[in-house]
Structure formats: C-alpha cells, structure tokens
Design a protein around this motif. Structure first.
Motif, PDB file in Angstrom:
ATOM      1  N   ASN A   1     -22.495  23.092  10.577  1.00 36.59           N
ATOM      2  CA  ASN A   1     -22.730  21.847   9.721  1.00 36.59           C
ATOM      3  C   ASN A   1     -22.188  21.861   8.675  1.00 36.59           C
ATOM      4  N   ILE A   2     -21.769  20.442   7.993  1.00 41.07           N
ATOM      5  CA  ILE A   2     -20.564  20.186   7.209  1.00 41.07           C
ATOM      6  C   ILE A   2     -21.301  20.133   5.950  1.00 41.07           C
ATOM      7  N   ARG A   3     -20.791  20.858   4.887  1.00 42.00           N
ATOM      8  CA  ARG A   3     -21.015  20.441   3.412  1.00 42.00           C
ATOM      9  C   ARG A   3     -19.972  19.766   2.633  1.00 42.00           C
ATOM     10  N   LEU A   4     -20.400  18.522   2.043  1.00 47.41           N
ATOM     11  CA  LEU A   4     -19.373  17.728   1.678  1.00 47.41           C
ATOM     12  C   LEU A   4     -19.594  17.829  -0.172  1.00 47.41           C
ATOM     13  N   GLY A   5     -18.385  17.351  -0.790  1.00 47.94           N
ATOM     14  CA  GLY A   5     -18.625  17.183  -2.256  1.00 47.94           C
ATOM     15  C   GLY A   5     -17.994  15.799  -2.429  1.00 47.94           C
ATOM     16  N   LEU A   6     -18.473  14.805  -3.407  1.00 48.52           N
ATOM     17  CA  LEU A   6     -18.104  13.645  -3.649  1.00 48.52           C
ATOM     18  C   LEU A   6     -17.489  13.362  -5.019  1.00 48.52           C
ATOM     19  N   CYS A   7     -16.406  13.052  -5.319  1.00 42.88           N
ATOM     20  CA  CYS A   7     -15.978  12.449  -6.835  1.00 42.88           C
ATOM     21  C   CYS A   7     -15.119  11.306  -6.704  1.00 42.88           C
ATOM     22  N   THR A   8     -15.109  10.783  -8.037  1.00 43.00           N
ATOM     23  CA  THR A   8     -14.459   9.379  -7.940  1.00 43.00           C
ATOM     24  C   THR A   8     -13.844   9.410  -9.478  1.00 43.00           C
ATOM     25  N   ASP A   9     -12.925   8.661  -9.978  1.00 43.85           N
ATOM     26  CA  ASP A   9     -12.419   8.605 -11.307  1.00 43.85           C
ATOM     27  C   ASP A   9     -11.520   7.214 -11.267  1.00 43.85           C
ATOM     28  N   GLY A  10     -11.420   6.399 -12.079  1.00 40.97           N
ATOM     29  CA  GLY A  10     -10.640   5.452 -12.309  1.00 40.97           C
ATOM     30  C   GLY A  10      -9.235   5.755 -12.796  1.00 40.97           C
ATOM     31  N   PHE A  11      -8.441   4.919 -12.504  1.00 47.84           N
ATOM     32  CA  PHE A  11      -6.915   4.786 -12.929  1.00 47.84           C
ATOM     33  C   PHE A  11      -6.320   3.556 -12.712  1.00 47.84           C
ATOM     34  N   CYS A  12      -5.424   3.404 -13.468  1.00 49.97           N
ATOM     35  CA  CYS A  12      -4.585   2.225 -13.687  1.00 49.97           C
ATOM     36  C   CYS A  12      -3.339   2.409 -12.794  1.00 49.97           C
ATOM     37  N   PRO A  13      -3.127   1.808 -11.732  1.00 48.19           N
ATOM     38  CA  PRO A  13      -2.060   1.823 -10.828  1.00 48.19           C
ATOM     39  C   PRO A  13      -0.582   1.334 -11.749  1.00 48.19           C
ATOM     40  N   PHE A  14      -0.843   0.366 -12.587  1.00 49.19           N
ATOM     41  CA  PHE A  14       0.347  -0.453 -13.116  1.00 49.19           C
ATOM     42  C   PHE A  14       0.566   0.185 -14.692  1.00 49.19           C
ATOM     43  N   ASP A  15       1.331  -0.504 -15.250  1.00 49.27           N
ATOM     44  CA  ASP A  15       1.684   0.115 -16.575  1.00 49.27           C
ATOM     45  C   ASP A  15       0.711  -0.529 -17.598  1.00 49.27           C
ATOM     46  N   MET A  16       0.178   0.831 -18.135  1.00 46.93           N
ATOM     47  CA  MET A  16      -0.985   0.327 -19.325  1.00 46.93           C
ATOM     48  C   MET A  16      -0.513  -0.953 -20.348  1.00 46.93           C
ATOM     49  N   SER A  17       0.856  -0.685 -20.663  1.00 47.12           N
ATOM     50  CA  SER A  17       1.156  -1.559 -21.672  1.00 47.12           C
ATOM     51  C   SER A  17       1.203  -3.193 -21.475  1.00 47.12           C
ATOM     52  N   SER A  18       1.401  -3.365 -20.172  1.00 51.72           N
ATOM     53  CA  SER A  18       1.577  -4.828 -19.543  1.00 51.72           C
ATOM     54  C   SER A  18       0.560  -5.231 -19.056  1.00 51.72           C
ATOM     55  N   ASN A  19      -0.433  -4.503 -18.191  1.00 51.58           N
ATOM     56  CA  ASN A  19      -1.562  -4.780 -17.399  1.00 51.58           C
ATOM     57  C   ASN A  19      -2.555  -3.750 -17.414  1.00 51.58           C
TER      58      ASN A  19
END
Length: 414
Positions: free
Chosen positions: A331-349
């Motif tokens: 039986n499977i034990r799982l962990g869940l995680c999430t975080d935000g990131f900017c896929p573009f250049d922060m200075s422009s968008n």
C-alpha cells in the motif's frame, strides 16, 4: 551482477566514502575499455548534471561523479556498453538473481529502450514469439497487457522486410514532426495518407492522428483539462462541468467572442491535471521498482538513526491507527508539496505558476526524492497566486486520492 548500492551512498559525515571513490574509478576503467564509448578521447558523463548527454575527458568525468554523484537509477551502465538486465542491482549479493540479458538487436533499438525506460519493464517479461507477456504466476491485467503490446510494437517492422523503422518508431517520429512544425490535424492526416500510398500493402503505419494518439496512450503521458473561474472561485468539474457561469462571482466561463465566428468557446482559464494512478501502477509493473515499493517496511535503521519517514513516530502512529492499511507493505504512502515560481523574467513580467508534486514514500531515500519519482500532478495557471483558493484546484487530485484510499485500483504486480 555485482552490488552497486555504493553509487548512491556517496557521502558519510560530509566526506566521500572510500568504496564510492573505488567504484567511480572502476566505472571509468570500464567505460574507457569499450571503444564505441570513446569520442575524441571523451565519454558520456553520467553525473546528475550531464545526464549522459555530454562527452567529457576522463578527469572531468571523475570530478563530476565525485562532486555531484551519479544520475538516478543508473546502476545498469547500458549507455556505456553494458547489456541490459532486468534484475535489481541495488541490493547486496543476497538479493541478486540470474540476470536476463537482452540480445544485441534489442540494445540497438532505441524505441524499445524508450518504452523500457518509461515503464521499467525488462526483456525477461516478454516473449518475442507470442503476443502476450510470459510472467510466472499470473497473467497481466488489461492495462498491463496494453503496455506489453506497445513494447512488442517497438520491434514489429513497419512492413514485412523493413529494417529501418518499426511501428512504434514511425508513430513517435510522426507525432514529433507534428509538434515541431506545428502541423494541423488535417495536414498530419493528409501526410499519413500519402505515406501509406507509397508503402507496401502489408504496412503497419497508423491511419490518422486519432489512431496515433490512441496507439501511444498506454505510455500514460496524457493529461486532462478543466476550466476554472478566472477569479479562482470554482472548478468546472464533476457536477459543475456543464455550467457556464461561476456560482460565486458570476463571471463567465468562456472568453467573449464574435457571435458570427465559428468554432468552440475558449475558457478564460484552464487547469492541467496529470492523473496519478497510472504512474503508480507502472511502479509495480517494473521488476526493478516493484521490490523497492516495500522497502519502507523491511528496512532496519542502525542505532535508532532516522534515515526515512518510516522511522518517525508519526509514521508508526499511523500504522497503529490504520492497522489494516499498514498490514500490506505494498500500500502506497504519498507526500504532497507545492510552491509557486515565475517561469519568465521577473523584471519584465510578474507571473506565478504553481506545480503540485506528489512523492512516493514507499521507496528508499536514494529514490523517493529524485526527479523520476516526483510526480507532477497538476499545473495551476497564473498570473496571480491562488492563495487561500488553492483547494479549488486540488479537487481532482483529492477525489483521486479518496478513491485510491476507499476503493483502490486493481494493479498488476510483477
């Protein structure tokens, strides 16, 4: 095959283990002993950064391996000329059985290896002379059978006597061309029709784009799309799938369009969801990974040192509360995680994109937190942070996890 657990036990108390240094030297000697590995005095570097993609000199390969370590799951040095084996190589000599070595033709078939790498299934579980896998003890369920049929297609010639393409390789390359050159579906289908007209009558090429996608579906690379309220209020999912306006803010589900224009409505925002169950099932279809799915139950920590979540009190308390679940180590034990990131250049968008990742804690520590076993389950769109409304997007994943917990899914375990 010798024990290669040293490959993922590089450090001890912040220092390189002597057996790791010896092993690295043994690997380099082996790699340079095979002429076809060498190109301009260099070999492919299997470190976690180069990933067998770059050719480096001997000293540079040695430096990379000592400072960065080996790429995950590379105990079988297939890229450096070693025959493919289906038995696990991680554990000590007591668990090493007879190796089943693939023939030279299989080693030269990159599309068969593509399927094997994606699913982890070895040649010992397939009989080239039959349409079904030969596994002692039990016949694979329908889902597993689909995969084995795809493995067979990797060696099935495109027509009788064809030596350059198989049914799988032709399909993969055609889909790649459609993506690379942004071909329309009609253009793809017309190209298929013309190609089939130039081939013998016994050809095995897919008939159209729909058949190509259906043929590749057993690899489990697809995803689902769910429309989302532009203000993150609700997900158009389940009982709400047919609604056109948000129940909370009243916003329209679709972008405004000219009433006279043709085509379907386009959603204001969409969630991409990657089903988790098929990827968990593939772990049990692999003789290499299936054994490690019970590692958490059988391992013993030394001197009370915590090396895995299963050594913690929270894990042990869960086992006491849910004794029936804990009684089967598969039986499977799982962990869940999430975080935000900017896929573009922060200075422009400014844009915040949120991936949600699930990890499998059944696996040993040198596997469970590595990239191949960190499953991306959904990609929450931006540009704004979902904030407290994150639970709106998690609904498909929670429903799938609840189904796995209360009902379960029939899975083929090699």
């Amino acid at each position: 095959m010798d024990d290669r657990s040293w490959m993922y036990r590089r450090l001890m108390d912040g220092r390189l283990r002597p057996e790791y240094i010896t092993g690295v030297r043994r690997f380099i000697n082996f790699a340079f002993s095979i002429d076809k590995n060498i190109s301009g005095g260099k070999i492919r570097c299997p470190c976690v950064r180069c990933k067998n993609q770059k050719f480096l000199k001997e000293d540079d390969v040695c430096k990379h391996l000592l400072t960065k370590g080996f790429i995950p799951c590379y105990e079988n040095w297939t890229v450096h000329g070693e025959p493919y084996v289906t038995e696990p190589i991680l554990a000590g000599p007591s668990s090493i059985g007879m190796s089943h070595v693939m023939n030279d033709v299989c080693l030269e078939n990159p599309y068969r290896n593509l399927v094997i790498d994606a699913m982890g299934v070895g040649d010992a579980f397939y009989n080239d002379n039959m349409s079904s896998p030969m596994v002692a003890g039990e016949i694979p369920n329908p889902e597993a059978t689909k995969f084995f049929n795809l493995l067979k297609a990797a060696e099935e010639p495109l027509w009788d006597g064809c030596t350059k393409q198989s049914k799988l390789s032709a399909c993969v390359q055609l889909l790649n061309m459609k993506s690379t050159f942004n071909l329309t579906q009609n253009a793809f289908n017309n190209f298929i029709d013309f190609t089939k007209s130039c081939m013998p009558n016994d050809e095995n090429l897919v008939s159209n784009f729909y058949d190509a996608k259906k043929f590749m579906r057993p690899l489990g690379l697809g995803y689902e799309k769910f429309d989302v309220c532009p203000n993150y209020c609700m997900l158009y999912y389940g009982a709400d799938a047919m609604k056109t306006n948000c129940d909370f803010c009243g916003s329209s589900r679709y972008k405004p369009r000219n009433p006279t224009s043709k085509g379907s409505n386009k959603a204001e925002k969409q969630l991409r969801y990657f089903p988790l169950t098929p990827r968990l099932q593939r772990l049990f279809m692999s003789p290499y990974h299936a054994k490690d799915m019970t590692w958490h139950h059988y391992h013993k920590s030394d001197n009370g040192v915590m090396v895995h979540p299963s050594d913690g009190e929270a894990w042990k308390e869960f086992n006491r509360v849910h004794f029936s679940f804990a009684s089967d180590p598969r039986n499977i034990r799982l962990g869940l995680c999430t975080d935000g990131f900017c896929p573009f250049d922060m200075s422009s968008n400014t844009y915040s994109c949120w991936p949600v990742i699930v990890t499998v804690y059944n696996l040993p520590p040198w596997k469970c937190m590595t990239r191949p076993f960190m499953f991306l389950t959904m990609l929450i769109p931006g540009p704004k942070n979902p904030g407290k409304k994150l639970d709106v997007f998690l609904r498909p994943l929670i429903d799938e996890l609840k189904n796995l917990w209360s009902v379960g899914v029939e899975t083929y375990d090699v």
